[in-house]
Write a protein that holds these residues in place. Structure first.
Motif, PDB file in Angstrom:
ATOM      1  N   SER A  63     -42.042 -12.687  11.669  1.00 16.63           N
ATOM      2  CA  SER A  63     -42.869 -13.900  11.596  1.00 16.63           C
ATOM      3  C   SER A  63     -42.675 -14.165  10.096  1.00 16.63           C
ATOM      4  CB  SER A  63     -44.035 -13.448  11.501  1.00 16.63           C
ATOM      5  OG  SER A  63     -44.847 -12.641  10.403  1.00 16.63           O
ATOM      6  N   GLU A  64     -43.465 -15.646   9.739  1.00 13.54           N
ATOM      7  CA  GLU A  64     -43.675 -16.005   8.485  1.00 13.54           C
ATOM      8  C   GLU A  64     -44.339 -15.258   7.584  1.00 13.54           C
ATOM      9  OE1 GLU A  64     -45.675 -19.461   7.879  1.00 13.54           O
ATOM     10  OE2 GLU A  64     -43.896 -20.358   9.750  1.00 13.54           O
ATOM     11  N   GLU A  65     -45.197 -14.722   8.400  1.00  8.79           N
ATOM     12  CA  GLU A  65     -45.825 -13.036   6.908  1.00  8.79           C
ATOM     13  C   GLU A  65     -44.937 -12.217   6.340  1.00  8.79           C
ATOM     14  OE1 GLU A  65     -50.019 -10.105   7.284  1.00  8.79           O
ATOM     15  OE2 GLU A  65     -49.159 -11.432   9.450  1.00  8.79           O
ATOM     16  N   GLU A  66     -44.548 -11.289   7.316  1.00 13.00           N
ATOM     17  CA  GLU A  66     -43.552 -10.713   7.011  1.00 13.00           C
ATOM     18  C   GLU A  66     -41.896 -10.925   6.180  1.00 13.00           C
ATOM     19  OE1 GLU A  66     -43.603  -7.494  11.131  1.00 13.00           O
ATOM     20  OE2 GLU A  66     -42.210  -9.374  11.608  1.00 13.00           O
ATOM     21  N   HIS A  67     -41.405 -12.340   6.745  1.00 10.05           N
ATOM     22  CA  HIS A  67     -40.287 -12.733   5.778  1.00 10.05           C
ATOM     23  C   HIS A  67     -41.451 -12.632   4.116  1.00 10.05           C
ATOM     24  CE1 HIS A  67     -36.908 -15.395   5.369  1.00 10.05           C
ATOM     25  NE2 HIS A  67     -37.564 -15.443   3.951  1.00 10.05           N
ATOM     26  N   ARG A  68     -42.753 -13.670   4.523  1.00  7.24           N
ATOM     27  CA  ARG A  68     -43.022 -13.371   2.725  1.00  7.24           C
ATOM     28  C   ARG A  68     -42.889 -12.167   2.071  1.00  7.24           C
ATOM     29  NH1 ARG A  68     -46.291 -17.347   4.626  1.00  7.24           N
ATOM     30  NH2 ARG A  68     -48.106 -15.875   6.220  1.00  7.24           N
ATOM     31  N   GLN A  69     -44.009 -10.858   2.797  1.00  6.96           N
ATOM     32  CA  GLN A  69     -43.860  -9.705   2.243  1.00  6.96           C
ATOM     33  C   GLN A  69     -42.798  -9.348   1.976  1.00  6.96           C
ATOM     34  OE1 GLN A  69     -45.439  -7.477   5.091  1.00  6.96           O
ATOM     35  NE2 GLN A  69     -45.821  -5.059   4.034  1.00  6.96           N
ATOM     36  N   GLU A 109     -40.166 -10.524   0.817  1.00 10.15           N
ATOM     37  CA  GLU A 109     -40.079 -11.950  -0.279  1.00 10.15           C
ATOM     38  C   GLU A 109     -40.542 -11.114  -1.788  1.00 10.15           C
ATOM     39  OE1 GLU A 109     -38.757 -15.959   1.151  1.00 10.15           O
ATOM     40  OE2 GLU A 109     -41.133 -15.745   0.440  1.00 10.15           O
ATOM     41  N   GLU A 110     -41.118 -10.818  -1.431  1.00 11.02           N
ATOM     42  CA  GLU A 110     -42.605 -10.211  -3.035  1.00 11.02           C
ATOM     43  C   GLU A 110     -42.258  -8.701  -3.163  1.00 11.02           C
ATOM     44  OE1 GLU A 110     -45.247 -11.766  -4.077  1.00 11.02           O
ATOM     45  OE2 GLU A 110     -44.097 -13.443  -3.229  1.00 11.02           O
TER      46      GLU A 110
END
Length: 298
Positions: free
Chosen positions: A222-228, A230-231
């Motif tokens: 998901s986009e949320e996991e992808h951003r996580q 990345e961070e």
């Protein structure tokens, strides 16, 4: 330089045992509900209750699929499956989705026949309502128990199975309302209840099958996991930047590929340690099976 971060066990003995125990509890409950609902539906003349009993039987199939996937997905990697056997869960979900679609279609057909040729008013007995309400309570208790276990061991597969039980509680509520309508002299309400349950089963089958199909086609997280992810990479000491971050599902786990930028003057060991640290940090915070990094000098 490519560096593959070491794999870790995706399924601890505690997680596997908890999954097996909670699913066996569900098996016992669903066997009892299937027998009582179908029997009471036949005796009381409730088409909706019979449909709900068939729904419970499909849950029984789902439980056995979960047990099968839980056992085989826990196997270690071998020569033929270098990344492990986690996709047993995905294949099982696809099978379950197709089965539920077929059952839902059959229930819709039977309910349609009942709407076209409704039973005479007064034929449905009060027994149907008692069994439907008891089923609702049993399914809600089962849902809360399974969800608690799923959260404790952090298993998305068990969470999905728990919500499967919650959907059954909702279907029992619909059937109960239909039976009340039939008892008040409107027997078509019972058939409409069976129709709604059929739609719910078919919808669930479509969702399971569609999601499993996409996962088998290497769908990203998901986009949320992808951003996580990345961070986490950005915050890792020594990382100057990154690019070409790709993810794909592997059963209940995630595979990650990424290019990490490090100081061009750093030694091979320093670059290796930076990549290893980034991968380990990702694994600590997400259900990641493997992190493959490519180190680029900048």
């Amino acid at each position: 330089m490519d560096k593959e971060i070491e794999d870790h066990e995706s399924q601890t003995p505690d997680k596997q045992a908890a999954a097996k125990k909670s699913t066996l509890v569900s098996v016992v409950v669903n066997i009892g509900l299937t027998v009582s609902q179908v029997f009471a539906g036949i005796v009381s003349g409730s088409q909706g209750l019979i449909a709900d009993g068939i729904h419970s039987a499909t849950d029984l199939v789902a439980d056995f699929v979960v047990l099968f996937a839980n056992h085989h997905s826990a196997k270690d990697a071998d020569d033929d499956h270098r990344y492990g056997h986690q996709r047993y869960e995905t294949a099982a979900s696809l099978f379950l989705g197709i089965s539920l679609l077929a059952v839902g279609a059959g229930m819709l057909f039977k309910a349609g026949e009942k709407i076209v040729n409704p039973v005479p008013a007064g034929q449905i007995q009060i027994l149907a309502l008692y069994v439907a309400l008891a089923s609702l309570v049993a399914k809600e208790i089962l849902f809360r128990y399974m969800l608690a276990v799923a959260k404790r061991v952090r298993s998305s597969m068990l969470v999905a199975n728990a919500w499967h039980a919650r959907s059954d509680a909702a279907s029992s509520l619909v059937v109960s309302i239909g039976i009340v309508g039939a008892l008040l002299g409107h027997p078509i309400f019972d058939a409409i209840g069976a129709l709604v349950v059929g739609l719910m089963v078919a919808k669930m089958g479509w969702k399971f099958g569609w999601d499993a199909l996409h996962d088998l086609m290497d769908r990203a997280v998901s986009e949320e996991e992808h951003r996580q992810i990345e961070e986490i990479i950005k915050s890792t000491e020594g990382v100057r930047g990154f690019h070409d971050l790709r993810t794909r599902k592997m059963g209940d786990m995630i595979l990650v590929d990424v290019h990490i930028d490090v100081d061009a003057n750093a030694t091979v060991k320093v670059g290796h340690d930076i990549a290893l640290n980034a991968g380990n940090q990702i694994k600590k915070q997400l259900p990641v099976l493997n992190v493959m990094t490519h180190i680029d000098p900048v």
